[in-house]
Design an enzyme around this catalytic site. Structure first.
Site, PDB file in Angstrom:
ATOM      1  N   HIS A   1       0.832  -1.213   0.000  1.00  0.00           N
ATOM      2  CA  HIS A   1       0.000   0.000   0.000  1.00  0.00           C
ATOM      3  C   HIS A   1       0.862   1.258   0.000  1.00  0.00           C
ATOM      4  CE1 HIS A   1      -3.715  -2.282   1.753  1.00  0.00           C
ATOM      5  NE2 HIS A   1      -3.531  -2.511   0.471  1.00  0.00           N
TER       6      HIS A   1
ATOM      7  N   ASN B   1      -4.075 -12.049  16.365  1.00  0.00           N
ATOM      8  CA  ASN B   1      -4.989 -10.919  16.504  1.00  0.00           C
ATOM      9  C   ASN B   1      -5.757 -11.120  17.805  1.00  0.00           C
ATOM     10  OD1 ASN B   1      -7.147  -9.002  16.114  1.00  0.00           O
ATOM     11  ND2 ASN B   1      -6.734  -9.085  13.907  1.00  0.00           N
TER      12      ASN B   1
HETATM   13  C1  BV8 Z   1      -8.340  -1.650  -5.599  1.00  0.00           C
HETATM   14  C2  BV8 Z   1      -2.984   3.237   2.271  1.00  0.00           C
HETATM   15  C3  BV8 Z   1      -9.198  -1.634  -7.743  1.00  0.00           C
HETATM   16  C4  BV8 Z   1      -3.484   4.595   2.540  1.00  0.00           C
HETATM   17  C5  BV8 Z   1      -4.876   1.701   2.271  1.00  0.00           C
HETATM   18  C6  BV8 Z   1     -16.328  -3.770  -1.949  1.00  0.00           C
HETATM   19  C7  BV8 Z   1     -15.976  -5.079  -1.658  1.00  0.00           C
HETATM   20  C8  BV8 Z   1     -14.656  -5.509  -1.753  1.00  0.00           C
HETATM   21  C9  BV8 Z   1     -13.653  -4.620  -2.140  1.00  0.00           C
HETATM   22  C10 BV8 Z   1     -14.025  -3.325  -2.421  1.00  0.00           C
HETATM   23  C11 BV8 Z   1     -15.331  -2.891  -2.328  1.00  0.00           C
HETATM   24  N1  BV8 Z   1     -15.366  -1.593  -2.661  1.00  0.00           N
HETATM   25  C12 BV8 Z   1     -14.112  -1.180  -2.959  1.00  0.00           C
HETATM   26  C13 BV8 Z   1     -13.305  -2.225  -2.840  1.00  0.00           C
HETATM   27  C14 BV8 Z   1     -11.877  -2.251  -3.083  1.00  0.00           C
HETATM   28  C15 BV8 Z   1     -11.156  -1.599  -1.920  1.00  0.00           C
HETATM   29  C16 BV8 Z   1     -11.499  -2.290  -0.618  1.00  0.00           C
HETATM   30  O1  BV8 Z   1     -11.013  -3.365  -0.345  1.00  0.00           O
HETATM   31  N2  BV8 Z   1     -12.336  -1.615   0.205  1.00  0.00           N
HETATM   32  C17 BV8 Z   1     -12.707  -2.189   1.488  1.00  0.00           C
HETATM   33  C18 BV8 Z   1     -12.807  -1.082   2.529  1.00  0.00           C
HETATM   34  C19 BV8 Z   1     -14.023  -2.930   1.326  1.00  0.00           C
HETATM   35  N3  BV8 Z   1      -9.762  -1.809  -2.213  1.00  0.00           N
HETATM   36  C20 BV8 Z   1      -9.131  -0.892  -2.961  1.00  0.00           C
HETATM   37  O2  BV8 Z   1      -9.627   0.129  -3.366  1.00  0.00           O
HETATM   38  C21 BV8 Z   1      -7.695  -1.266  -3.362  1.00  0.00           C
HETATM   39  N4  BV8 Z   1      -7.550  -1.031  -4.754  1.00  0.00           N
HETATM   40  O3  BV8 Z   1      -9.139  -2.486  -5.311  1.00  0.00           O
HETATM   41  O4  BV8 Z   1      -8.177  -1.206  -6.858  1.00  0.00           O
HETATM   42  C22 BV8 Z   1      -8.688  -1.503  -9.079  1.00  0.00           C
HETATM   43  C23 BV8 Z   1      -8.648  -2.649  -9.892  1.00  0.00           C
HETATM   44  C24 BV8 Z   1      -8.236  -2.512 -11.175  1.00  0.00           C
HETATM   45  C25 BV8 Z   1      -7.864  -1.248 -11.654  1.00  0.00           C
HETATM   46  C26 BV8 Z   1      -7.901  -0.132 -10.833  1.00  0.00           C
HETATM   47  C27 BV8 Z   1      -8.307  -0.240  -9.526  1.00  0.00           C
HETATM   48  C28 BV8 Z   1      -6.709  -0.361  -2.643  1.00  0.00           C
HETATM   49  C29 BV8 Z   1      -6.773  -0.628  -1.174  1.00  0.00           C
HETATM   50  C30 BV8 Z   1      -5.636   0.117  -0.478  1.00  0.00           C
HETATM   51  C31 BV8 Z   1      -6.194   1.278   0.286  1.00  0.00           C
HETATM   52  N5  BV8 Z   1      -5.120   1.920   1.029  1.00  0.00           N
HETATM   53  N6  BV8 Z   1      -3.855   2.281   2.917  1.00  0.00           N
HETATM   54  C32 BV8 Z   1      -3.315   4.956   3.980  1.00  0.00           C
HETATM   55  O5  BV8 Z   1      -2.846   4.127   4.788  1.00  0.00           O
HETATM   56  O6  BV8 Z   1      -3.655   6.106   4.285  1.00  0.00           O
HETATM   57  S1  BV8 Z   1      -5.842   0.595   3.096  1.00  0.00           S
HETATM   58  C33 BV8 Z   1      -5.701   0.782   4.763  1.00  0.00           C
HETATM   59  O7  BV8 Z   1      -6.508  -0.246   5.345  1.00  0.00           O
HETATM   60  C34 BV8 Z   1      -4.320   0.542   5.323  1.00  0.00           C
HETATM   61  O8  BV8 Z   1      -3.357   0.131   4.389  1.00  0.00           O
HETATM   62  C35 BV8 Z   1      -4.572  -0.593   6.291  1.00  0.00           C
HETATM   63  O9  BV8 Z   1      -3.475  -1.359   6.521  1.00  0.00           O
HETATM   64  C36 BV8 Z   1      -5.601  -1.300   5.527  1.00  0.00           C
HETATM   65  C37 BV8 Z   1      -6.319  -2.429   6.155  1.00  0.00           C
HETATM   66  O10 BV8 Z   1      -6.614  -2.115   7.460  1.00  0.00           O
HETATM   67  P1  BV8 Z   1      -5.838  -2.965   8.596  1.00  0.00           P
HETATM   68  O11 BV8 Z   1      -4.383  -2.809   8.366  1.00  0.00           O
HETATM   69  O12 BV8 Z   1      -6.366  -4.345   8.620  1.00  0.00           O
HETATM   70  O13 BV8 Z   1      -6.193  -2.163   9.874  1.00  0.00           O
HETATM   71  P2  BV8 Z   1      -7.595  -2.203  10.658  1.00  0.00           P
HETATM   72  O14 BV8 Z   1      -7.612  -1.014  11.552  1.00  0.00           O
HETATM   73  O15 BV8 Z   1      -8.704  -2.429   9.695  1.00  0.00           O
HETATM   74  O16 BV8 Z   1      -7.489  -3.526  11.543  1.00  0.00           O
HETATM   75  C38 BV8 Z   1      -6.548  -3.597  12.586  1.00  0.00           C
HETATM   76  C39 BV8 Z   1      -6.579  -5.026  13.096  1.00  0.00           C
HETATM   77  O17 BV8 Z   1      -5.553  -5.162  14.081  1.00  0.00           O
HETATM   78  C40 BV8 Z   1      -7.887  -5.403  13.776  1.00  0.00           C
HETATM   79  O18 BV8 Z   1      -8.262  -6.702  13.351  1.00  0.00           O
HETATM   80  C41 BV8 Z   1      -7.527  -5.425  15.270  1.00  0.00           C
HETATM   81  O19 BV8 Z   1      -8.249  -6.430  15.963  1.00  0.00           O
HETATM   82  C42 BV8 Z   1      -6.076  -5.807  15.203  1.00  0.00           C
HETATM   83  N7  BV8 Z   1      -5.279  -5.352  16.350  1.00  0.00           N
HETATM   84  C43 BV8 Z   1      -5.457  -4.270  17.150  1.00  0.00           C
HETATM   85  N8  BV8 Z   1      -4.463  -4.215  18.056  1.00  0.00           N
HETATM   86  C44 BV8 Z   1      -3.637  -5.261  17.804  1.00  0.00           C
HETATM   87  C45 BV8 Z   1      -4.144  -5.982  16.715  1.00  0.00           C
HETATM   88  N9  BV8 Z   1      -3.559  -7.084  16.240  1.00  0.00           N
HETATM   89  C46 BV8 Z   1      -2.414  -7.495  16.826  1.00  0.00           C
HETATM   90  N10 BV8 Z   1      -1.858  -6.849  17.879  1.00  0.00           N
HETATM   91  C47 BV8 Z   1      -2.439  -5.735  18.391  1.00  0.00           C
HETATM   92  N11 BV8 Z   1      -1.878  -5.109  19.428  1.00  0.00           N
END
Ligand code: BV8
Ligand code: ZN
Length: 256
Positions: free
Chosen positions: A130, A224
């Site tokens: 990312h 996790n």
């Molecule tokens: C793409 C960079 C298409 C920026 C980020 C509908 C259904 C499915 C998919 C989609 C949809 N609508 C849109 C999409 C696609 C979309 C997507 O997946 N959306 C999601 C929200 C549904 N994806 C995209 O757009 C990707 N691109 O699909 O392109 C395409 C295809 C062809 C041609 C052109 C285009 C791009 C996705 C990248 C987005 N950028 N980050 C920035 O950081 O500012 S994503 C962002 O979320 C971060 O990178 C982050 O890492 C990522 C995921 O979140 P997590 O890392 O998992 O963090 P989160 O807070 O969610 O969870 C934390 C976890 O840690 C929890 O489980 C918690 O329990 C746990 N935790 C907490 N404390 C601890 C712990 N674990 C261990 N130890 C601890 N102490």
């Protein structure tokens, strides 16, 4: 709210996971924001998952940047400033040590994080699927440059052409960096053991690496404190914080 960790279950899980790692020829690790939580960085979907009242999915997009670059840069200036105050935690360091326990390039660390803390902890082979907060890219001439973490002007401009700079991260709706993504896919497919650490497994295509590892007959371990959509698809869950679980896992490998 994290569930209380069942100590015995975790101990047995750690023994099993350590055995799988000892038996593994190749290992892949997928990390998310949770691995940096114990460094003090906010995760995306925890209680602090909003920013100025907006879900991150609405701020981290090219449309938001075109519409209001100041607002989007305020979000990233804040995240870069937060990074200036944090260090890698024992979870990052355990993954850096784990890499040394395998022959070169037999352990691949794939991260969704843009904070650079894996490299700061000493991990050598890191795929930032990312992008990274430590680089910026020109909207006009696409020149990408290191920006480190020093403060940038409110709307930074390109030294070569004067165009508007953006953070070199992948926004929602954008393609992932091709080279890093291809390497991530082959690492997930080739590995015998796949660790999924600190990710809510909601963002695609990164979360799809879990299914790719499954179809590659890898043994999958989730680290996790909470359940995630990946939990039913993994072979073993180590329920606890990465900063505690990963050092305990590496300790078992060290003592063999
Ligand atoms: C793409 C960079 C298409 C920026 C980020 C509908 C259904 C499915 C998919 C989609 C949809 N609508 C849109 C999409 C696609 C979309 C997507 O997946 N959306 C999601 C929200 C549904 N994806 C995209 O757009 C990707 N691109 O699909 O392109 C395409 C295809 C062809 C041609 C052109 C285009 C791009 C996705 C990248 C987005 N950028 N980050 C920035 O950081 O500012 S994503 C962002 O979320 C971060 O990178 C982050 O890492 C990522 C995921 O979140 P997590 O890392 O998992 O963090 P989160 O807070 O969610 O969870 C934390 C976890 O840690 C929890 O489980 C918690 O329990 C746990 N935790 C907490 N404390 C601890 C712990 N674990 C261990 N130890 C601890 N102490
Ligand atoms: Zn330029």
């Amino acid at each position: 709210m994290h569930h209380p960790v069942d100590h015995d279950e975790l101990e047995h899980g750690l023994d099993a996971a350590a055995l799988w790692l000892l038996q593994a020829e190749r290992v892949a690790v997928l990390t998310g924001a949770g691995v940096s939580a114990e460094s003090g960085l906010a995760t995306f979907r925890g209680p602090d998952g909003l920013w100025e009242g907006h879900p991150v999915e609405q701020v981290a997009t090219p449309e938001a940047f075109r519409r209001d670059p100041q607002m989007v840069w305020r979000f990233y200036h804040g995240r870069r400033a937060a990074l200036r105050m944090v260090e890698p935690n024992p979870g990052h360091r355990a993954l850096a040590e784990l890499e040394t326990l395998f022959p070169a390039s037999h352990l691949t660390l794939i991260t969704q994080n843009v904070d650079g803390l894996h490299q700061a902890a000493g991990s050598g082979r890191v795929l930032e699927v990312h992008g990274t907060l430590r680089q910026v890219r020109c909207e006009a001439c696409a020149e990408t440059s290191d920006a480190g973490l020093l403060p940038l002007p409110e709307l930074p401009t390109c030294g070569s052409c004067g165009g508007l700079l953006r953070p070199a991260v992948v926004w929602f709706g954008e393609m992932l960096p091709q080279d890093a993504w291809w390497q991530a896919e082959s690492a997930a497919w080739d590995c015998d053991c796949f660790l999924v650490v600190g990710t809510s497994a909601l963002v695609y295509p990164a979360a799809g690496l879990i299914d790719l590892a499954r179809s590659g007959n890898s043994r999958i371990v989730e680290v996790n404190p909470d359940r995630t959509p990946a939990s039913p698809r993994v072979d073993l869950r180590l329920r606890g914080p990465a900063g505690k679980v990963l050092p305990a896992l590496v300790q078992r490998l060290r003592t063999g």
